[in-house]
Design a protein around this motif. Structure first.
Motif, PDB file in Angstrom:
ATOM      1  N   GLU A 142      34.897  60.832  39.840  1.00 34.41           N
ATOM      2  CA  GLU A 142      35.407  60.496  41.166  1.00 34.41           C
ATOM      3  C   GLU A 142      35.016  59.088  41.611  1.00 34.41           C
ATOM      4  OE1 GLU A 142      34.010  63.288  40.315  1.00 34.41           O
ATOM      5  OE2 GLU A 142      35.533  64.842  40.690  1.00 34.41           O
ATOM      6  N   PRO A 143      33.722  58.730  41.637  1.00 36.93           N
ATOM      7  CA  PRO A 143      33.399  57.364  42.085  1.00 36.93           C
ATOM      8  C   PRO A 143      33.956  56.292  41.163  1.00 36.93           C
ATOM      9  CG  PRO A 143      31.442  58.480  41.247  1.00 36.93           C
ATOM     10  CD  PRO A 143      32.509  59.510  41.359  1.00 36.93           C
ATOM     11  N   ARG A 144      33.980  56.579  39.866  1.00 32.50           N
ATOM     12  CA  ARG A 144      34.536  55.606  38.925  1.00 32.50           C
ATOM     13  C   ARG A 144      36.000  55.321  39.235  1.00 32.50           C
ATOM     14  NH1 ARG A 144      32.353  55.565  33.081  1.00 32.50           N
ATOM     15  NH2 ARG A 144      34.574  55.605  32.521  1.00 32.50           N
ATOM     16  N   MET A 145      36.783  56.366  39.412  1.00 30.64           N
ATOM     17  CA  MET A 145      38.205  56.171  39.638  1.00 30.64           C
ATOM     18  C   MET A 145      38.487  55.545  40.996  1.00 30.64           C
ATOM     19  SD  MET A 145      41.287  56.125  38.698  1.00 30.64           S
ATOM     20  CE  MET A 145      41.069  56.786  37.039  1.00 30.64           C
ATOM     21  N   GLY A 179      40.363  50.878  43.999  1.00 29.16           N
ATOM     22  CA  GLY A 179      40.075  49.808  44.942  1.00 29.16           C
ATOM     23  C   GLY A 179      40.151  48.437  44.294  1.00 29.16           C
ATOM     24  N   GLY A 180      39.591  48.314  43.091  1.00 32.08           N
ATOM     25  CA  GLY A 180      39.648  47.046  42.372  1.00 32.08           C
ATOM     26  C   GLY A 180      41.072  46.649  42.042  1.00 32.08           C
ATOM     27  N   LEU A 181      41.883  47.622  41.623  1.00 34.39           N
ATOM     28  CA  LEU A 181      43.279  47.338  41.295  1.00 34.39           C
ATOM     29  C   LEU A 181      44.036  46.886  42.537  1.00 34.39           C
ATOM     30  CD1 LEU A 181      45.296  47.521  38.896  1.00 34.39           C
ATOM     31  CD2 LEU A 181      45.922  49.787  39.751  1.00 34.39           C
ATOM     32  N   PHE A 182      43.744  47.497  43.674  1.00 37.67           N
ATOM     33  CA  PHE A 182      44.428  47.113  44.913  1.00 37.67           C
ATOM     34  C   PHE A 182      44.080  45.679  45.297  1.00 37.67           C
ATOM     35  CE2 PHE A 182      44.878  46.795  49.514  1.00 37.67           C
ATOM     36  CZ  PHE A 182      46.138  47.337  49.713  1.00 37.67           C
ATOM     37  N   VAL A 183      42.814  45.320  45.205  1.00 33.80           N
ATOM     38  CA  VAL A 183      42.398  43.955  45.554  1.00 33.80           C
ATOM     39  C   VAL A 183      43.036  42.938  44.615  1.00 33.80           C
ATOM     40  CG1 VAL A 183      40.428  42.375  45.666  1.00 33.80           C
ATOM     41  CG2 VAL A 183      40.237  44.673  46.623  1.00 33.80           C
ATOM     42  N   ILE A 184      43.043  43.245  43.323  1.00 34.28           N
ATOM     43  CA  ILE A 184      43.688  42.348  42.357  1.00 34.28           C
ATOM     44  C   ILE A 184      45.169  42.205  42.690  1.00 34.28           C
ATOM     45  CG2 ILE A 184      44.354  42.083  39.931  1.00 34.28           C
ATOM     46  CD1 ILE A 184      41.708  43.425  39.182  1.00 34.28           C
ATOM     47  N   GLY A 185      45.808  43.311  43.070  1.00 30.37           N
ATOM     48  CA  GLY A 185      47.222  43.266  43.422  1.00 30.37           C
ATOM     49  C   GLY A 185      47.488  42.401  44.644  1.00 30.37           C
ATOM     50  N   VAL A 186      46.631  42.503  45.657  1.00 30.75           N
ATOM     51  CA  VAL A 186      46.802  41.683  46.858  1.00 30.75           C
ATOM     52  C   VAL A 186      46.659  40.201  46.514  1.00 30.75           C
ATOM     53  CG1 VAL A 186      45.786  41.071  49.087  1.00 30.75           C
ATOM     54  CG2 VAL A 186      46.075  43.484  48.461  1.00 30.75           C
ATOM     55  N   LEU A 187      45.637  39.850  45.749  1.00 30.25           N
ATOM     56  CA  LEU A 187      45.443  38.461  45.340  1.00 30.25           C
ATOM     57  C   LEU A 187      46.623  37.970  44.504  1.00 30.25           C
ATOM     58  CD1 LEU A 187      41.641  38.564  44.420  1.00 30.25           C
ATOM     59  CD2 LEU A 187      42.686  37.613  46.484  1.00 30.25           C
ATOM     60  N   TYR A 222      50.953  50.712  42.689  1.00 24.22           N
ATOM     61  CA  TYR A 222      50.319  51.623  41.748  1.00 24.22           C
ATOM     62  C   TYR A 222      48.973  52.119  42.274  1.00 24.22           C
ATOM     63  CZ  TYR A 222      53.667  50.635  38.003  1.00 24.22           C
ATOM     64  OH  TYR A 222      54.802  50.541  37.236  1.00 24.22           O
ATOM     65  N   ALA A 223      48.219  51.234  42.914  1.00 21.41           N
ATOM     66  CA  ALA A 223      46.911  51.616  43.426  1.00 21.41           C
ATOM     67  C   ALA A 223      47.042  52.702  44.495  1.00 21.41           C
ATOM     68  CB  ALA A 223      46.191  50.396  43.988  1.00 21.41           C
ATOM     69  N   VAL A 224      47.972  52.522  45.417  1.00 17.13           N
ATOM     70  CA  VAL A 224      48.172  53.518  46.474  1.00 17.13           C
ATOM     71  C   VAL A 224      48.688  54.827  45.881  1.00 17.13           C
ATOM     72  CG1 VAL A 224      49.452  54.070  48.570  1.00 17.13           C
ATOM     73  CG2 VAL A 224      48.536  51.763  48.242  1.00 17.13           C
ATOM     74  N   ALA A 225      49.660  54.730  44.969  1.00 15.44           N
ATOM     75  CA  ALA A 225      50.196  55.935  44.325  1.00 15.44           C
ATOM     76  C   ALA A 225      49.106  56.645  43.521  1.00 15.44           C
ATOM     77  CB  ALA A 225      51.374  55.572  43.423  1.00 15.44           C
ATOM     78  N   LEU A 234      37.993  44.590  35.907  1.00 15.08           N
ATOM     79  CA  LEU A 234      38.296  45.924  36.434  1.00 15.08           C
ATOM     80  C   LEU A 234      37.332  46.967  35.882  1.00 15.08           C
ATOM     81  CD1 LEU A 234      40.202  47.453  38.294  1.00 15.08           C
ATOM     82  CD2 LEU A 234      41.715  47.824  36.344  1.00 15.08           C
ATOM     83  N   ARG A 235      36.956  46.817  34.631  1.00 11.47           N
ATOM     84  CA  ARG A 235      35.990  47.755  34.045  1.00 11.47           C
ATOM     85  C   ARG A 235      34.620  47.599  34.695  1.00 11.47           C
ATOM     86  NH1 ARG A 235      36.346  50.773  29.467  1.00 11.47           N
ATOM     87  NH2 ARG A 235      34.397  51.477  28.525  1.00 11.47           N
ATOM     88  N   TRP A 236      34.245  46.367  35.019  1.00 11.54           N
ATOM     89  CA  TRP A 236      32.991  46.105  35.722  1.00 11.54           C
ATOM     90  C   TRP A 236      32.993  46.824  37.072  1.00 11.54           C
ATOM     91  CZ3 TRP A 236      30.695  40.459  36.223  1.00 11.54           C
ATOM     92  CH2 TRP A 236      29.412  40.528  36.765  1.00 11.54           C
ATOM     93  N   ILE A 237      34.100  46.700  37.795  1.00 12.73           N
ATOM     94  CA  ILE A 237      34.222  47.373  39.082  1.00 12.73           C
ATOM     95  C   ILE A 237      34.191  48.892  38.897  1.00 12.73           C
ATOM     96  CG2 ILE A 237      35.767  47.783  41.034  1.00 12.73           C
ATOM     97  CD1 ILE A 237      36.812  44.907  40.597  1.00 12.73           C
ATOM     98  N   THR A 238      34.902  49.376  37.886  1.00 10.21           N
ATOM     99  CA  THR A 238      34.999  50.828  37.655  1.00 10.21           C
ATOM    100  C   THR A 238      33.641  51.438  37.342  1.00 10.21           C
ATOM    101  OG1 THR A 238      37.260  50.598  36.822  1.00 10.21           O
ATOM    102  CG2 THR A 238      36.072  52.605  36.241  1.00 10.21           C
TER     103      THR A 238
END
Length: 419
Positions: free
Chosen positions: A95-98, A103-111, A125-128, A377-381
């Motif tokens: 759960e915390p990993r995903m 969250g990391g994917l969403f931030v990357i997407g916004v940038l 994709y992050a929201v879905a 992303l793996r670092w964040i995960t």
């Protein structure tokens, strides 16, 4: 045990190769919006109205448009189950990993949408995926029902809109669309601030599209991918699987018929054409998957998997790189070529860039475990910095992959025993 390891490793490479294939189609679509302000304003550049230009646009509408993001979404959902297996094999809380990964994917997407390309799909994709995370414990039947309902509602709303709404009243006139497209193309030739301004102006339309069309359909495909991942549908695939031939026999006629009607009906500028394409696109996407799987498991064409898998393994890095290349080629930040590429030149550029990415991805993975974006992303995960460079030779890497596959296989066997 050896057969299990081979099958597991083959499955991972198959998913990577399919993801690489999807990446190529996504870039062919995206680069048309990067190259000119006309497609985004539902207008055709008057400089490119020859028969050849129309043929290239028509081929893209038939074989590419609105198909590959569905394929990528399906694979995203399939990979979600692999993330669950990886967490279980590592004895880490999923759960915390995903949630960190989402969250990391969403931030990357916004940038990405602000600085590189306004047509970002990562935030969608992050929201879905957040919804998928919430639904991860539902049964297969429930997941399939929700997917069908979501997808059906989108198609039905489009059909109702085509019948009962005067969509033309909501869209600018042809003259206004041409003027807007010309202004948008000129804005692309400005400074970095001008380009970012164009991207920010497009965010409202991006959010609207994500909420009404791309988001629900992507979630539907994510759910299908999750079910397929649970059932290991892409594992132990053989070239002569009867199901693959049946998918081709059904998928190609229905999918291509819908695509042809989409092209004849005017493409994305006409709501009925979009509805027909959306209703039939999953059939063509499925036929693409079946065809590629059969080709990758044929002795004569297995090299296709070898060529595509590295690019798919670092798909996030390649996706972001494609946007950066488009930015440097077409905007005033780089060469300022916006509006100067014909449809053929645009598609050719996409194919050349992707071919280079295939080669560079294979070279990169000889020396590094992850692509730069995957590493972040793996670092964040995982909440700790992963190893960046590997000194292991190819055989050692294969052995390491085999050991990982063995851990996942033991986890599966343990789960079956306990149930």
């Amino acid at each position: 045990m050896t057969d299990q390891l081979v099958a597991s490793r083959s499955r991972v490479h198959d998913v990577d190769a399919l993801r690489g294939f999807a990446l190529s189609g996504i870039f062919i679509v995206n680069i048309t919006f990067m190259a000119s302000g006309y497609p985004g304003n539902l207008a055709i550049d008057p400089a490119y109205v020859s028969i050849l230009d129309d043929v290239v646009r028509g081929l893209s509408e038939v074989f590419v448009d609105m198909k590959f993001y569905l394929l990528f979404s399906f694979l995203f959902g399939y990979s979600f189950t692999l993330q669950m297996e990886s967490a279980a094999a590592a004895r880490a809380a999923f759960e915390p990993r995903m949630l960190r990964r989402i969250g990391g994917l969403f931030v990357i997407g916004v940038l990405h949408s602000v600085f590189l390309y306004a047509g970002d799909v990562l935030t969608t994709y992050a929201v879905a995926c957040l919804v998928l995370f919430w639904m991860r414990r539902v049964g297969d039947r429930t997941a399939l029902r929700v997917a069908a309902i979501l997808y059906g509602l989108v198609v039905a709303s489009l059909l109702l809109g085509a019948v009962f709404m005067d969509v033309s009243a909501l869209l600018p006139s042809s003259t206004e669309a041409q003027a807007n497209a010309e202004r948008a193309t000129q804005a692309m030739l400005g400074s970095w601030g001008d380009v970012i301004g164009v991207h920010l102006d497009s965010l409202g339309l991006l959010v609207l599209q994500s909420l009404t069309l791309q988001g629900p359909t992507a979630l539907a495909m994510l759910l299908l991918g999750m079910v397929a991942g649970r059932r290991r549908s892409l594992a132990d695939v053989h070239r002569d699987e009867p199901i693959l031939r049946r998918i081709q026999l059904v998928g190609f006629p229905i999918g291509l018929a819908g695509s042809v009607l989409f092209a004849i009906g005017g493409g994305v500028g006409h709501i009925l054409a979009v509805a027909v394409s959306l209703a039939t696109a999953p059939f063509l996407s499925a036929a693409y998957i079946a065809t590629l799987l059969r080709a990758m498991h044929s002795p004569r064409t297995s090299f296709i998997r070898t060529a595509l898998a590295p690019a798919g393994r670092i798909a996030l890095t390649n996706y972001l790189t494609q946007s950066a290349i488009g930015l440097l080629i077409f905007t005033g930040i780089g060469l300022g070529a916006a509006g100067t590429f014909s449809p053929l030149a645009t598609v050719s550029t996409a194919l050349i860039v992707f071919t280079l990415q295939l080669a560079l991805s294979a070279i990169w993975l000889r020396w590094f475990r992850y692509g730069p974006a995957e590493w972040i992303l793996r670092w964040i995960t995982n909440a700790h910095r992963p190893a960046w460079r590997t000194a292991l030779p190819t055989t050692a890497l294969a052995s390491d992959e085999s050991m990982k596959a063995a851990r996942i296989s033991r986890w599966r066997d343990k789960g079956r025993t306990s149930s």
